[in-house]
Design a protein around this motif. Structure first.
Motif, short mmCIF file in Angstrom:
data_model
loop_
_atom_site.label_atom_id
_atom_site.label_comp_id
_atom_site.label_asym_id
_atom_site.label_seq_id
_atom_site.Cartn_x
_atom_site.Cartn_y
_atom_site.Cartn_z
N GLN A 78 5.72 -3.21 8.62
CA GLN A 78 5.79 -5.20 8.14
C GLN A 78 5.69 -5.63 9.50
OE1 GLN A 78 9.64 -5.09 6.99
NE2 GLN A 78 9.22 -7.73 6.20
N ASN A 83 1.74 -5.66 7.50
CA ASN A 83 2.40 -6.65 6.41
C ASN A 83 1.68 -7.03 5.19
OD1 ASN A 83 4.86 -7.62 5.59
ND2 ASN A 83 4.38 -9.96 6.66
N ILE A 142 1.91 -6.61 1.60
CA ILE A 142 2.36 -6.45 0.94
C ILE A 142 2.59 -5.36 -0.50
CG2 ILE A 142 3.64 -7.69 -1.95
CD1 ILE A 142 4.23 -8.79 0.60
N ARG A 160 4.00 -2.18 2.03
CA ARG A 160 5.23 -2.12 2.11
C ARG A 160 5.98 -2.05 1.03
NH1 ARG A 160 6.75 -8.45 3.27
NH2 ARG A 160 8.11 -8.69 2.79
N PHE A 161 5.75 -2.55 -0.08
CA PHE A 161 6.43 -2.12 -1.16
C PHE A 161 6.46 -0.54 -1.50
CE2 PHE A 161 7.23 -1.61 -5.88
CZ PHE A 161 8.86 -2.31 -5.44
#
Length: 140
Positions: free
Chosen positions: A108, A112, A114, A117-118
């Motif tokens: 992140q 970063n 998504i 990161r998810f």
């Protein structure tokens, strides 16, 4: 009391403080260069800096906030497990959780995107769910 499980929690606390220092190290110089009007320099919140300083600077602050959220459940879970005991695999799960949170932080703060990161968040959440179920089973 099985105190070995407290070590991953201590590492995550130290990591959270590392992220706090990293956030301050990049955010304070960015604020000095941000040209924020005098009337807006008092009473502000971190969210007020969105769009004022570079997103890459704010990513560290976002992650620090995340480390103050879900990991609080981890700390509580670890304390329960340390008090009531735990079965095989739980200590390893605690270390996996901490490792995933550190990788999540680095991802992140530096990249970063998504989807990755998810995925890291989801994996750590599943590990924490396993630990919470183990904690519950150890208490009943």
């Amino acid at each position: 009391m099985q105190t070995e499980i407290l070590a991953p929690a201590a590492v995550l606390i130290i990591w959270s403080l590392v992220m706090l220092l990293w956030m301050a190290a990049v955010r304070l110089p960015a604020l000095a260069h941000a040209r924020i009007p005098r009337d807006k320099r008092r009473g502000g919140r971190g969210q007020d800096l969105e769009g004022v300083i570079a997103p890459e600077i704010n990513w560290k602050a976002h992650n620090y906030a995340h480390l103050m959220e879900q990991p609080t459940l981890f700390y509580a879970c670890v304390l329960i497990l340390a008090m009531v005991g735990y079965g095989p695999g739980v200590l390893a799960a605690a270390w996996v959780y901490v490792g995933l949170r550190i990788v999540h932080s680095l991802w992140q703060a530096l990249v970063n995107t998504i989807p990755v990161r998810f995925a890291l968040f989801l994996l750590s959440s599943l590990v924490l769910t396993y630990m919470a179920i183990e904690a519950l089973l150890a208490t009943i």
